[in-house]
Structure formats: structure tokens, C-alpha cells
Design an enzyme around this catalytic site. Structure first.
Site, PDB file in Angstrom:
ATOM      1  N   HIS A 254       0.818  -1.226   0.000  1.00 36.70           N
ATOM      2  CA  HIS A 254       0.000   0.000   0.000  1.00 36.70           C
ATOM      3  C   HIS A 254       0.850   1.276   0.000  1.00 36.70           C
ATOM      4  O   HIS A 254       0.317   2.373  -0.141  1.00 36.70           O
ATOM      5  CB  HIS A 254      -0.935   0.039   1.209  1.00 36.70           C
ATOM      6  CG  HIS A 254      -1.989  -1.027   1.180  1.00 36.70           C
ATOM      7  ND1 HIS A 254      -2.878  -1.166   0.131  1.00 36.70           N
ATOM      8  CD2 HIS A 254      -2.299  -2.013   2.066  1.00 36.70           C
ATOM      9  CE1 HIS A 254      -3.686  -2.196   0.378  1.00 36.70           C
ATOM     10  NE2 HIS A 254      -3.355  -2.727   1.539  1.00 36.70           N
TER      11      HIS A 254
ATOM     12  N   ASP B 247      -2.778 -10.333  -2.611  1.00 41.33           N
ATOM     13  CA  ASP B 247      -3.402  -9.858  -1.371  1.00 41.33           C
ATOM     14  C   ASP B 247      -4.863  -9.478  -1.680  1.00 41.33           C
ATOM     15  O   ASP B 247      -5.163  -9.064  -2.801  1.00 41.33           O
ATOM     16  CB  ASP B 247      -2.638  -8.627  -0.873  1.00 41.33           C
ATOM     17  CG  ASP B 247      -3.026  -8.190   0.528  1.00 41.33           C
ATOM     18  OD1 ASP B 247      -2.258  -8.470   1.457  1.00 41.33           O
ATOM     19  OD2 ASP B 247      -4.102  -7.566   0.680  1.00 41.33           O
TER      20      ASP B 247
ATOM     21  N   HIS C 268      -6.431  -6.973  -0.750  1.00 37.64           N
ATOM     22  CA  HIS C 268      -6.531  -5.519  -0.949  1.00 37.64           C
ATOM     23  C   HIS C 268      -5.708  -5.119  -2.166  1.00 37.64           C
ATOM     24  O   HIS C 268      -4.607  -5.639  -2.375  1.00 37.64           O
ATOM     25  CB  HIS C 268      -6.026  -4.790   0.300  1.00 37.64           C
ATOM     26  CG  HIS C 268      -6.730  -5.203   1.555  1.00 37.64           C
ATOM     27  ND1 HIS C 268      -6.189  -6.113   2.444  1.00 37.64           N
ATOM     28  CD2 HIS C 268      -7.949  -4.866   2.036  1.00 37.64           C
ATOM     29  CE1 HIS C 268      -7.038  -6.298   3.440  1.00 37.64           C
ATOM     30  NE2 HIS C 268      -8.120  -5.559   3.209  1.00 37.64           N
TER      31      HIS C 268
ATOM     32  N   ASP D 162      -4.743 -12.782   3.264  1.00 41.25           N
ATOM     33  CA  ASP D 162      -6.031 -12.293   3.778  1.00 41.25           C
ATOM     34  C   ASP D 162      -7.173 -12.635   2.817  1.00 41.25           C
ATOM     35  O   ASP D 162      -8.312 -12.217   3.025  1.00 41.25           O
ATOM     36  CB  ASP D 162      -5.997 -10.784   4.095  1.00 41.25           C
ATOM     37  CG  ASP D 162      -5.195  -9.960   3.111  1.00 41.25           C
ATOM     38  OD1 ASP D 162      -4.856 -10.481   2.019  1.00 41.25           O
ATOM     39  OD2 ASP D 162      -4.918  -8.781   3.399  1.00 41.25           O
TER      40      ASP D 162
HETATM   41 ZN   LIG Z   1      -4.329  -7.054   2.550  1.00 44.21          ZN
END
Ligand SMILES: [Zn+2]
Length: 352
Positions: free
Chosen positions: A169, A205, A207, A294
């Protein structure tokens, strides 16, 4: 070369202890815990992984190539002074002093000299506190990824870098989503400097890897592909759409697959095949994988239903591309199964 997949981690991970994230105005226990790395190491050792080493490499040259100098300077100066600059008022025994933003820029290209303004300028959420020493820990985590990449350059086929804090991120000049320095991007940049013409990054991931996308969005030498939960349902919300293909020289070298909630192994696998085809067509010299577990069914902040066994198939399928591959640890917050998931994935590589 060894048959076993080398693992790199850093002792610095154990000193990274964010206490709270601020969610909807409430202080909540931080999900990115030190238990994550403990659980992974324990599972690896229990499964016969013995080539587990700490890093000793200096990653700064490549960190400085992917991150903004003023951003790195802000992170260093701020994290060097947290204990001195955060007031003792309201700090209870055992609390970790930390810095969160209070205001975010309301103009494009903001100038900021006030420390409070700089926080907002360089932090896009309230999940990513700066604590005393955060800069060093983040630099060490990225150095792990570089050390792993160096093993590839030296001839290893598969390497696992147990990076913590995670990185995907973190943008060129922005921290967020528990990430400060973009480990996968730094590793890819190292590989480019070490002579690779093309590097592919596959981010699985749950996200979207907004930071990695941001760093390479205008480049055709690093292909970025991500499968993630749709921005409509999951953080980081503002990126990860299908029509984000890259810009300028990078047009066509960014590939997003946003998916709805509840995806199972079989459906996910169809999308993985599409990503692997695109990577094969790109002919990279190296592949970097941003591995977030995740996506597992038990993840407390996830939305998919992938199983531990499936990560084995995923590892095997990635290995079948036969590109030298560095796997960099990203998210995964179901701490009790995180290690099993990593082991399942790496065993998939070994089977191959
Ligand atoms: Zn994540």
C-alpha cells in the site's frame, strides 16, 4: 543450488508493535501484529524449512529509487522523534507512543511545512501510525526483500522474504494500509538495477496494491497484476478498478482484476490463470509475488473464501511459469492459520 526454498526475515520485525488503528473514530487493536511473523516462522520450522536467515543487506539505494526523498526524510525525522514529541498526557503504562494524521490535503500538490500538515500529506489513513523506530523497521523489511532478490540474482529459483511491516500500500510518497516502504517495489527495482530488462509483480493480497501500482504506473519495464476485492467493498477503495491500465510508457502494463465478495477456490483459480497468462506473455526475467493471505476464508478483515489447500495449488501454478520468483509477504490477519497458509503455498512451489 539447494532444493529448499530459502527464507529471509529480520529481527527488526519483532520491535514493530503498532498498538491501535483508528477505525470510524474508535481506537481498535491493531491487526498487523508481531504474532503474524511468529506464527509464520513457527510453521516454517515445524514443516522442515531450515534455510531461514536474517538479512544483512543495505537496501537504501533501491528504496531511494522508488520513494520520494522528502517522504523518506519525513518518515525518518518523525519516527526518530516520536517519544520526545508526543505528549505524555493520556499515555498509560504499556502504551506505545504513536503519531496519526489529523488533517489531509484539500488542494492538489500541497505544500506542507507544519509537522501536523506533513502527516496528512504523507499518510492516507489512520491505520498506519508512526512510532519511535518505525523508519528503521520499514527499511529493514525492505532490505529483506532486496536480500531475497539478490539470492535470485545469484541463481536461486524460489525465495521467500518474510517482510513485516508489509509494503504494497506504500506509494512513492505516501504511507497507509500498515505499509511504509514498498518492499515488493524495492525488490523489483533492485532486480532491474541488477540487469533484468523486465520484472513482473503478481499481487494476490485481498486488498489492491495501490502503492505498487502507483510506483510503476508510467513504466513498461515492470508489469503489475493484482487480483483483489473490488474497491466497492474493500480498502483501499479509491484504486483497483479494471480500467486502470497504466499511463504513458506504462499503458498496458497494469492489470487489475477486482472481484466481488465470497469468491471460492474454483472461481479465483480462473482469474489466476488469466494473470499467469499475461505474465508469461510479458516474458519477465524475474517474478515478484506480493503474497497476502487475507484471501483466506478465516481472515478477520477479508472477504473471500480461499482454503489453505488452495494456496498450495497457487504456489504450484506460479512455479509452473518457471521464472525465478521472489515471494514477498504482505497481508494475512488470521494469525492462527497464517503460518499454515504460507507453508501450503511454499510447498506448492517445492512440489513443482
Ligand atoms: Zn491485505
Amino acid at each position: 543450488m539447494t532444493q529448499e526454498i530459502p527464507v529471509i526475515y529480520t529481527e527488526a520485525s519483532f520491535s514493530h508493535r503498532p498498538q491501535y488503528e483508528v477505525f470510524r473514530g474508535e481506537k481498535e487493536p491493531h491487526a498487523e501484529t508481531v504474532e503474524r511473523v511468529e506464527n509464520i516462522l513457527q510453521a516454517l520450522r515445524a514443516s522442515g524449512f531450515t534455510h531461514i536467515n536474517t538479512t544483512t543487506i543495505d537496501g537504501m539505494p533501491w528504496i531511494e529509487q522508488v520513494h520520494d526523498a522528502a517522504y523518506l526524510d519525513f518518515l525518518k525525522q518523525t519516527s526518530d522523534n516520536v517519544d520526545a514529541s508526543v505528549a505524555d498526557k493520556g499515555v498509560k503504562p504499556g502504551d506505545v507512543k504513536a503519531i496519526y494524521p489529523s488533517v489531509h490535503p484539500y488542494v492538489p500538490n500541497p505544500r506542507a511545512t507544519n509537522p501536523l500538515a506533513e502527516r496528512g500529506k504523507y499518510m492516507f489513513d489512520m491505520y498506519t501510525p508512526i512510532m519511535q523506530g518505525t523508519y528503521e523497521v520499514a527499511v529493514e523489511s525492505a532490505a529483506c526483500a532486496v536480500a531475497g532478490a539478490k539470492l535470485l540474482k545469484d541463481g536461486e529459483k524460489q525465495v521467500y522474504a518474510l517482510t513485516r511491516p508489509p509494503g504494497h500500500h506504500a506509494e512513492e510518497a505516501m504511507m497507509g494500509g500498515y505499509c511504509y516502504i514498498n518492499n515488493a517495489a524495492v525488490a523489483a527495482q533492485y532486480l532491474r538495477s541488477a540487469g533484468a530488462d523486465r520484472v513482473a509483480i503478481f499481487d494476490f493480497d485481498i486488498h489492491h496494491g495501490n502503492g505498487t501500482q502507483n510506483i510503476f504506473y508510467g513504466r513498461d519495464d515492470v508489469f503489475f497484476a493484482s487480483i483483489h476485492a473490488s474497491p466497492d467493498i474493500k480498502f483501499p477503495f479509491y484504486t483497483g478498478y479494471e480500467d486502470e491500465h497504466g499511463e504513458g510508457d506504462g499503458a498496458g502494463f497494469n492489470y487489475n482484476i477486482p472481484l466481488p465478495e465470497g469468491i471460492d477456490d474454483a472461481t479465483y483459480d480462473v482469474h489466476v490463470a488469466k494473470v499467469l497468462k499475461r505474465i508469461r506473455d510479458f516474458h519477465p526475467n524475474y517474478l515478484v509475488v506480493s503474497a497476502g493471505f487475507d484471501t483466506h476464508a478465516k481472515d478477520p478483515i477479508g472477504a473471500f473464501r480461499l482454503t489453505t489447500d488452495y494456496f498450495g495449488k497457487l504456489g504450484k501454478d506460479i512455479a509452473s511459469l518457471e521464472f525465478p520468483t521472489l515471494t514477498v509477504q504482505e497481508g494475512g490477519y488470521a494469525t492462527d492459520v497464517l503460518g499454515e497458509n504460507v507453508v501450503s503455498y511454499l510447498k506448492g512451489f517445492r512440489e513443482r
